[in-house]
Motif scaffolding. Structure first.
Motif, PDB file in Angstrom:
ATOM      1  N   GLY A  56       1.098  -1.261  -0.078  1.00 11.42           N
ATOM      2  CA  GLY A  56      -0.312   0.240   0.097  1.00 11.42           C
ATOM      3  C   GLY A  56       0.812   1.993   0.093  1.00 11.42           C
ATOM      4  O   GLY A  56       0.717   1.661   0.176  1.00 11.42           O
ATOM      5  N   GLN A  57       2.853   0.826  -0.352  1.00  6.65           N
ATOM      6  CA  GLN A  57       3.046   2.001  -0.352  1.00  6.65           C
ATOM      7  C   GLN A  57       2.964   3.117  -1.369  1.00  6.65           C
ATOM      8  O   GLN A  57       3.496   2.267  -2.403  1.00  6.65           O
ATOM      9  N   TYR A  58       3.513   4.222  -1.644  1.00  6.53           N
ATOM     10  CA  TYR A  58       3.511   4.439  -2.374  1.00  6.53           C
ATOM     11  C   TYR A  58       5.089   5.044  -2.595  1.00  6.53           C
ATOM     12  O   TYR A  58       6.127   5.639  -2.625  1.00  6.53           O
ATOM     13  N   ASN A  59       5.928   3.907  -3.450  1.00 13.85           N
ATOM     14  CA  ASN A  59       7.393   4.334  -3.115  1.00 13.85           C
ATOM     15  C   ASN A  59       8.062   4.661  -4.521  1.00 13.85           C
ATOM     16  O   ASN A  59       9.566   4.765  -4.895  1.00 13.85           O
ATOM     17  N   GLY A  60       7.130   4.968  -5.469  1.00 14.95           N
ATOM     18  CA  GLY A  60       7.337   5.156  -7.121  1.00 14.95           C
ATOM     19  C   GLY A  60       7.620   4.673  -8.017  1.00 14.95           C
ATOM     20  O   GLY A  60       7.996   3.446  -7.380  1.00 14.95           O
ATOM     21  N   ARG A  61       7.769   4.717  -9.193  1.00 13.29           N
ATOM     22  CA  ARG A  61       8.185   3.902  -9.971  1.00 13.29           C
ATOM     23  C   ARG A  61       9.379   4.692 -10.798  1.00 13.29           C
ATOM     24  O   ARG A  61       9.931   6.049 -11.235  1.00 13.29           O
ATOM     25  N   GLU A  62      11.058   4.439 -11.094  1.00 13.60           N
ATOM     26  CA  GLU A  62      11.881   4.341 -11.518  1.00 13.60           C
ATOM     27  C   GLU A  62      11.988   5.275 -12.755  1.00 13.60           C
ATOM     28  O   GLU A  62      11.352   4.226 -13.244  1.00 13.60           O
ATOM     29  N   VAL A  63      12.106   6.762 -13.464  1.00  8.48           N
ATOM     30  CA  VAL A  63      12.428   6.870 -14.669  1.00  8.48           C
ATOM     31  C   VAL A  63      13.484   6.171 -15.440  1.00  8.48           C
ATOM     32  O   VAL A  63      13.465   5.499 -16.557  1.00  8.48           O
ATOM     33  N   THR A  64      14.472   6.816 -14.266  1.00 11.19           N
ATOM     34  CA  THR A  64      15.804   6.784 -14.720  1.00 11.19           C
ATOM     35  C   THR A  64      16.945   6.448 -14.399  1.00 11.19           C
ATOM     36  O   THR A  64      16.867   7.220 -12.859  1.00 11.19           O
ATOM     37  N   ARG A  65      18.109   6.320 -14.197  1.00 11.95           N
ATOM     38  CA  ARG A  65      19.772   6.319 -12.885  1.00 11.95           C
ATOM     39  C   ARG A  65      20.439   6.509 -14.241  1.00 11.95           C
ATOM     40  O   ARG A  65      21.309   5.740 -15.610  1.00 11.95           O
ATOM     41  N   VAL A  66      21.896   7.019 -13.599  1.00 14.72           N
ATOM     42  CA  VAL A  66      22.887   7.936 -13.704  1.00 14.72           C
ATOM     43  C   VAL A  66      23.495   7.395 -13.066  1.00 14.72           C
ATOM     44  O   VAL A  66      23.643   7.205 -11.564  1.00 14.72           O
ATOM     45  N   CYS A  67      25.213   7.110 -13.545  1.00 12.01           N
ATOM     46  CA  CYS A  67      26.347   7.204 -12.405  1.00 12.01           C
ATOM     47  C   CYS A  67      26.834   8.457 -12.820  1.00 12.01           C
ATOM     48  O   CYS A  67      27.415   9.118 -14.309  1.00 12.01           O
ATOM     49  N   GLY A  68      26.809   9.640 -11.183  1.00 12.10           N
ATOM     50  CA  GLY A  68      27.177  11.207 -11.476  1.00 12.10           C
ATOM     51  C   GLY A  68      28.895  10.669 -11.788  1.00 12.10           C
ATOM     52  O   GLY A  68      30.173   9.963 -11.496  1.00 12.10           O
ATOM     53  N   LYS A  69      29.437  11.990 -12.783  1.00 17.55           N
ATOM     54  CA  LYS A  69      30.577  12.444 -13.095  1.00 17.55           C
ATOM     55  C   LYS A  69      31.358  13.144 -11.737  1.00 17.55           C
ATOM     56  O   LYS A  69      30.797  13.894 -11.238  1.00 17.55           O
ATOM     57  N   ARG A  70      32.375  11.684 -11.076  1.00 22.22           N
ATOM     58  CA  ARG A  70      33.763  12.903 -10.371  1.00 22.22           C
ATOM     59  C   ARG A  70      33.954  14.269 -10.188  1.00 22.22           C
ATOM     60  O   ARG A  70      34.862  14.470 -11.315  1.00 22.22           O
ATOM     61  N   THR A  71      33.984  15.259  -9.248  1.00 19.95           N
ATOM     62  CA  THR A  71      34.531  16.171  -9.527  1.00 19.95           C
ATOM     63  C   THR A  71      35.258  16.634  -8.149  1.00 19.95           C
ATOM     64  O   THR A  71      34.824  17.426  -7.319  1.00 19.95           O
ATOM     65  N   PRO A  72      35.783  16.236  -8.243  1.00 24.34           N
ATOM     66  CA  PRO A  72      37.268  16.634  -7.319  1.00 24.34           C
ATOM     67  C   PRO A  72      37.569  17.938  -6.859  1.00 24.34           C
ATOM     68  O   PRO A  72      38.493  17.827  -5.547  1.00 24.34           O
ATOM     69  N   ASN A  73      37.259  19.040  -7.717  1.00 25.03           N
ATOM     70  CA  ASN A  73      37.890  20.129  -7.313  1.00 25.03           C
ATOM     71  C   ASN A  73      37.325  20.878  -6.119  1.00 25.03           C
ATOM     72  O   ASN A  73      37.111  21.990  -5.845  1.00 25.03           O
ATOM     73  N   ARG A  74      35.475  19.964  -6.374  1.00 25.32           N
ATOM     74  CA  ARG A  74      34.371  20.975  -5.369  1.00 25.32           C
ATOM     75  C   ARG A  74      34.300  20.075  -4.017  1.00 25.32           C
ATOM     76  O   ARG A  74      33.444  20.288  -2.965  1.00 25.32           O
ATOM     77  N   ASP A  75      35.463  18.910  -3.730  1.00 26.92           N
ATOM     78  CA  ASP A  75      35.378  18.103  -2.391  1.00 26.92           C
ATOM     79  C   ASP A  75      35.873  18.971  -1.560  1.00 26.92           C
ATOM     80  O   ASP A  75      36.385  19.142  -1.522  1.00 26.92           O
ATOM     81  N   GLN A  76      34.909  18.712  -0.268  1.00 28.32           N
ATOM     82  CA  GLN A  76      35.026  19.271   0.781  1.00 28.32           C
ATOM     83  C   GLN A  76      34.524  18.953   1.911  1.00 28.32           C
ATOM     84  O   GLN A  76      33.869  17.853   1.827  1.00 28.32           O
ATOM     85  N   ASN A  77      35.142  19.138   3.632  1.00 33.08           N
ATOM     86  CA  ASN A  77      34.702  18.286   4.410  1.00 33.08           C
ATOM     87  C   ASN A  77      33.464  19.205   4.934  1.00 33.08           C
ATOM     88  O   ASN A  77      33.569  20.635   5.936  1.00 33.08           O
ATOM     89  N   TYR A  78      32.600  18.834   5.185  1.00 30.28           N
ATOM     90  CA  TYR A  78      30.709  19.880   5.169  1.00 30.28           C
ATOM     91  C   TYR A  78      31.070  19.534   6.412  1.00 30.28           C
ATOM     92  O   TYR A  78      30.236  20.409   7.691  1.00 30.28           O
ATOM     93  N   GLY A  79      31.697  18.473   7.027  1.00 30.44           N
ATOM     94  CA  GLY A  79      30.886  18.489   9.126  1.00 30.44           C
ATOM     95  C   GLY A  79      32.428  19.660   9.836  1.00 30.44           C
ATOM     96  O   GLY A  79      31.541  20.195  10.654  1.00 30.44           O
TER      97      GLY A  79
END
Length: 209
Positions: A152-175
């Motif tokens: 009875g749950q509305y879990n949605g229907r997957e339309v598409t998925r991709v693997c994102g591109k790494r952008t190490p120049n934007r890496d950061q410690n949000y902590g």
């Protein structure tokens, strides 16, 4: 950002009369788009940027909702948009995000024909979309669907998925930024909880790009 669309979605769930058409509405073109976001519980992320058809979806950085169990069931509704124009056949999504635990940054692009989206007649024909951030840079787009006949749950229907591109120049410690971003301090305090959640399987390696 507005939560009004969450209320409208709830109304759509409760109304059963002929005045509220549910589900895919044939070839009826949507007049509005409603976007939500979600991240797997085991992989909370900071959204560094999100555009839909070139329009920014708010102020960034901001935490993605972190309970990908029932995307229809709420969390943040990012926005409601007018459908771009009469000739628009697709929606283009560009996202940039950072995993809170690893500090690794990613970006991804997805294009989806409107005919693949779930549409409801709420206040005008509204297409529903949830963008989902997975593990190792996985990025998915779901749309609402009818409830699972077993749960009875509305879990949605997957339309598409991709693997994102790494952008190490934007890496950061949000902590190091817990006092700057609403909700981040509380998320870090609950680190033991989300670290204990089993990782969701993914085909993404986290090293693309």
């Amino acid at each position: 950002m507005t939560r009004a669309a969450n209320v409208l979605a709830g109304v759509g769930m409760l109304c059963t009369g002929g005045a509220m058409a549910m589900g895919m509405l044939g070839n009826s073109r949507p007049t509005e788009l409603t976007f939500r976001d979600a991240a797997h519980q085991s992989t909370p992320v900071m959204v560094d940027g999100l555009t839909i058809n070139g329009a920014a979806m708010g102020s960034f950085p901001t935490l993605a909702s972190s309970s990908w169990m029932n995307p229809r069931g709420g969390k943040a509704t990012l926005t409601r948009l007018a459908w771009p124009d009469d000739n628009a056949q697709i929606i283009d999504v560009h996202a940039e995000w950072t995993e809170i635990e690893t500090g690794r940054a990613y970006e991804a692009d997805i294009s989806v024909p409107w005919g693949e989206l779930h549409v409801e007649d709420v206040v005008g024909l509204t297409a529903y979309v949830t963008v989902v951030y997975g593990r190792n840079g996985e990025f998915m787009l779901f749309t609402d669907a009818d409830p699972d006949p077993k749960t009875g749950q509305y879990n949605g229907r997957e339309v598409t998925r991709v693997c994102g591109k790494r952008t190490p120049n934007r890496d950061q410690n949000y902590g190091l930024r817990v006092n700057e971003i609403p909700g981040l301090g509380r998320l870090i305090e609950r680190r033991d909880q989300w670290m204990a959640v089993p990782d969701i399987e993914t085909s993404c390696t986290g090293e693309a790009g």
